[in-house]
Design a protein around this motif. Structure first.
Motif, PDB file in Angstrom:
ATOM      1  N   ARG A   1       0.829  -1.209   0.000  1.00  0.00           N
ATOM      2  CA  ARG A   1       0.000   0.000   0.000  1.00  0.00           C
ATOM      3  C   ARG A   1       0.863   1.259   0.000  1.00  0.00           C
ATOM      4  NH1 ARG A   1      -5.211  -1.357   3.965  1.00  0.00           N
ATOM      5  NH2 ARG A   1      -6.320  -2.602   2.405  1.00  0.00           N
ATOM      6  N   TYR A   2       1.897   1.269   0.802  1.00  0.00           N
ATOM      7  CA  TYR A   2       2.862   2.368   0.755  1.00  0.00           C
ATOM      8  C   TYR A   2       4.172   1.915   1.400  1.00  0.00           C
ATOM      9  CZ  TYR A   2       1.514   3.371   5.656  1.00  0.00           C
ATOM     10  OH  TYR A   2       1.260   3.295   6.981  1.00  0.00           O
ATOM     11  N   ARG A   3       5.206   2.733   1.229  1.00  0.00           N
ATOM     12  CA  ARG A   3       6.532   2.400   1.740  1.00  0.00           C
ATOM     13  C   ARG A   3       7.222   3.670   2.228  1.00  0.00           C
ATOM     14  NH1 ARG A   3      11.616   2.220  -0.851  1.00  0.00           N
ATOM     15  NH2 ARG A   3      13.108   0.784   0.129  1.00  0.00           N
ATOM     16  N   LEU A   4       7.867   3.569   3.383  1.00  0.00           N
ATOM     17  CA  LEU A   4       8.691   4.665   3.903  1.00  0.00           C
ATOM     18  C   LEU A   4      10.151   4.264   3.747  1.00  0.00           C
ATOM     19  CD1 LEU A   4       6.849   5.663   7.226  1.00  0.00           C
ATOM     20  CD2 LEU A   4       6.499   6.556   4.916  1.00  0.00           C
ATOM     21  N   PRO A   5      10.856   4.841   2.780  1.00  0.00           N
ATOM     22  CA  PRO A   5      12.257   4.478   2.535  1.00  0.00           C
ATOM     23  C   PRO A   5      13.198   5.265   3.450  1.00  0.00           C
ATOM     24  CG  PRO A   5      11.552   6.090   0.932  1.00  0.00           C
ATOM     25  CD  PRO A   5      10.352   5.820   1.807  1.00  0.00           C
ATOM     26  N   PRO A   6      14.493   4.958   3.433  1.00  0.00           N
ATOM     27  CA  PRO A   6      15.449   5.779   4.176  1.00  0.00           C
ATOM     28  C   PRO A   6      15.398   7.217   3.670  1.00  0.00           C
ATOM     29  CG  PRO A   6      16.480   3.783   3.346  1.00  0.00           C
ATOM     30  CD  PRO A   6      15.140   3.876   2.692  1.00  0.00           C
ATOM     31  N   GLY A   7      15.705   8.159   4.554  1.00  0.00           N
ATOM     32  CA  GLY A   7      15.654   9.570   4.156  1.00  0.00           C
ATOM     33  C   GLY A   7      16.537  10.421   5.035  1.00  0.00           C
ATOM     34  N   ALA A   8      16.074  11.635   5.286  1.00  0.00           N
ATOM     35  CA  ALA A   8      16.864  12.593   6.054  1.00  0.00           C
ATOM     36  C   ALA A   8      17.097  12.139   7.492  1.00  0.00           C
ATOM     37  CB  ALA A   8      16.166  13.954   6.050  1.00  0.00           C
ATOM     38  N   HIS A   9      16.188  11.303   8.010  1.00  0.00           N
ATOM     39  CA  HIS A   9      16.321  10.823   9.386  1.00  0.00           C
ATOM     40  C   HIS A   9      17.002   9.460   9.467  1.00  0.00           C
ATOM     41  CE1 HIS A   9      13.850  14.137  10.581  1.00  0.00           C
ATOM     42  NE2 HIS A   9      12.779  13.690   9.960  1.00  0.00           N
ATOM     43  N   GLY A  10      17.586   9.002   8.381  1.00  0.00           N
ATOM     44  CA  GLY A  10      18.177   7.664   8.362  1.00  0.00           C
ATOM     45  C   GLY A  10      17.136   6.653   7.919  1.00  0.00           C
ATOM     46  N   TRP A  11      17.078   5.516   8.587  1.00  0.00           N
ATOM     47  CA  TRP A  11      16.090   4.496   8.225  1.00  0.00           C
ATOM     48  C   TRP A  11      15.134   4.268   9.404  1.00  0.00           C
ATOM     49  CZ3 TRP A  11      21.305   3.596   8.850  1.00  0.00           C
ATOM     50  CH2 TRP A  11      21.673   2.878   9.984  1.00  0.00           C
ATOM     51  N   PRO A  12      13.896   3.862   9.131  1.00  0.00           N
ATOM     52  CA  PRO A  12      12.946   3.576  10.220  1.00  0.00           C
ATOM     53  C   PRO A  12      13.335   2.315  10.967  1.00  0.00           C
ATOM     54  CG  PRO A  12      11.975   3.036   8.093  1.00  0.00           C
ATOM     55  CD  PRO A  12      13.286   3.684   7.804  1.00  0.00           C
ATOM     56  N   ASN A  13      13.375   2.390  12.307  1.00  0.00           N
ATOM     57  CA  ASN A  13      13.780   1.198  13.064  1.00  0.00           C
ATOM     58  C   ASN A  13      12.844   0.829  14.208  1.00  0.00           C
ATOM     59  OD1 ASN A  13      14.443   3.186  14.870  1.00  0.00           O
ATOM     60  ND2 ASN A  13      16.604   2.632  15.080  1.00  0.00           N
ATOM     61  N   GLN A  14      11.770   1.622  14.452  1.00  0.00           N
ATOM     62  CA  GLN A  14      10.751   1.265  15.444  1.00  0.00           C
ATOM     63  C   GLN A  14       9.427   1.882  15.008  1.00  0.00           C
ATOM     64  OE1 GLN A  14      10.761  -0.539  18.602  1.00  0.00           O
ATOM     65  NE2 GLN A  14      12.606  -1.356  17.647  1.00  0.00           N
ATOM     66  N   MET A  15       8.309   1.278  15.447  1.00  0.00           N
ATOM     67  CA  MET A  15       6.991   1.843  15.106  1.00  0.00           C
ATOM     68  C   MET A  15       5.972   1.408  16.161  1.00  0.00           C
ATOM     69  SD  MET A  15       6.076  -0.553  11.818  1.00  0.00           S
ATOM     70  CE  MET A  15       6.260  -2.351  11.911  1.00  0.00           C
ATOM     71  N   ALA A  16       4.941   2.258  16.333  1.00  0.00           N
ATOM     72  CA  ALA A  16       3.863   1.967  17.278  1.00  0.00           C
ATOM     73  C   ALA A  16       2.695   2.865  16.931  1.00  0.00           C
ATOM     74  CB  ALA A  16       4.317   2.205  18.718  1.00  0.00           C
ATOM     75  N   TRP A  17       1.488   2.484  17.402  1.00  0.00           N
ATOM     76  CA  TRP A  17       0.309   3.316  17.187  1.00  0.00           C
ATOM     77  C   TRP A  17       0.166   4.306  18.330  1.00  0.00           C
ATOM     78  CZ3 TRP A  17      -1.226   3.422  12.554  1.00  0.00           C
ATOM     79  CH2 TRP A  17      -1.177   2.286  11.748  1.00  0.00           C
TER      80      TRP A  17
END
Length: 301
Positions: free
Chosen positions: A214-230
């Motif tokens: 559905r969508y993707r968050l790639p690496p960017g200005a903040h580096g790469w995503p390494n944790q997530m929560a609602w």
């Protein structure tokens, strides 16, 4: 090969945590911190440490409501939520326990374990016998296990194993998402229609119905995503540079900056009422925030 090279680089850089977990109690009054062979519980209001235990092997943790379950080596135990004393030894696994999933009642619904050896074969166990499709076993000793909020869907993704989705009502395998593995964290959306996956250096949202992206968050200005929560109805994403950002749950679009740590984020937890956030960085600092991103206190070890 690219995914394996990325993971090797992060491990050598010391960015990924080693057997550490962070979780609030169901009412948000206590914070549990598992770090290597120790587990401690803090009073959220005062920051005071209530209790601390240790085990001979690395501890992992799952909390649902007032149920606190830890697993280490091949053993799963239920603890008293205040004193951390053992209430019951739940089971002994045939392999080394990797992940345990709890339902709304705080009961163990599924777990993943692995047998050490040349192939590092992993197995996922549910209420019934779960088919794995082809191949008939799962490679890779590490990965993540996620249970939907209604307890009807289960997902597993390993470091070298494709993502699998099961229907726990029928014990049927719904999908195998073909890829190279490298899964680090899985999270269902609150309505159970999508699955978020931290894999390699990006975050991907997949449709549960067909496994499509559905969508993707790639690496960017903040580096790469390494944790997530609602966080209430928004997705809170932690990045390798210590940034925390809020995103629209349907499109993944960034809505705002939540806060930023002084070091790389390692663990992230949100209380069930969405009022509190806890973070742990690679310096082992555990910090409490409110839902607006204001720092409230740091917990001592």
């Amino acid at each position: 090969m690219k995914q394996r090279a990325f993971l090797l680089w992060v491990l050598l850089a010391g960015v990924l945590p080693v057997w550490a977990d962070l979780a609030f109690s169901g009412d948000g009054s206590r914070l549990y911190v598992a770090d290597s062979t120790h587990l401690r519980v803090h009073d959220v209001a005062s920051g005071r440490r209530r209790a601390r235990i240790s085990r001979v092997r690395d501890i992992q943790l799952a909390v649902r409501g007032q149920s606190v379950v830890i697993w280490w080596h091949k053993t799963a135990e239920q603890l008293d939520p205040n004193t951390l004393k053992v209430r019951a030894r739940l089971f002994e696994s045939g392999g080394y326990l990797e992940e345990v999933a709890l339902n709304d009642q705080g009961k163990v619904t599924a777990w993943a374990d692995y047998i050490s050896g040349a192939d590092m074969m992993a197995s996922v166990h549910g209420p019934g016998e779960l088919p794995t499709g082809e191949p008939g076993y799962l490679f890779g000793a590490t990965g993540d296990l996620a249970l939907s909020s209604d307890g009807k869907r289960l997902a597993w993704g390993g470091q070298e194993s494709p993502l699998r989705l099961w229907d726990l009502v029928t014990d049927k395998l719904l999908h195998i998402v073909p890829d190279e593995g490298a899964y680090r964290q899985l999270l269902f959306t609150p309505d159970g229609t999508s699955l978020l996956a931290l894999r390699g250096d990006s975050l991907t949202c997949l449709a549960v119905s067909d496994g499509a992206t559905r969508y993707r968050l790639p690496p960017g200005a903040h580096g790469w995503p390494n944790q997530m929560a609602w966080l209430q109805d928004r997705l809170l994403v932690g990045w390798s540079d210590g940034s925390l950002t809020l995103h629209d749950r349907d499109s993944g679009s960034q809505l705002s900056q939540f806060s930023r740590l002084k070091a790389s984020l390692q663990e992230l937890a949100v209380s069930s009422d969405g009022r509190l956030v806890a973070t742990r960085d690679d310096k082992n600092r555990v910090v409490l925030w409110n839902a607006a991103g204001k720092r409230l206190r740091e917990f001592s070890q």
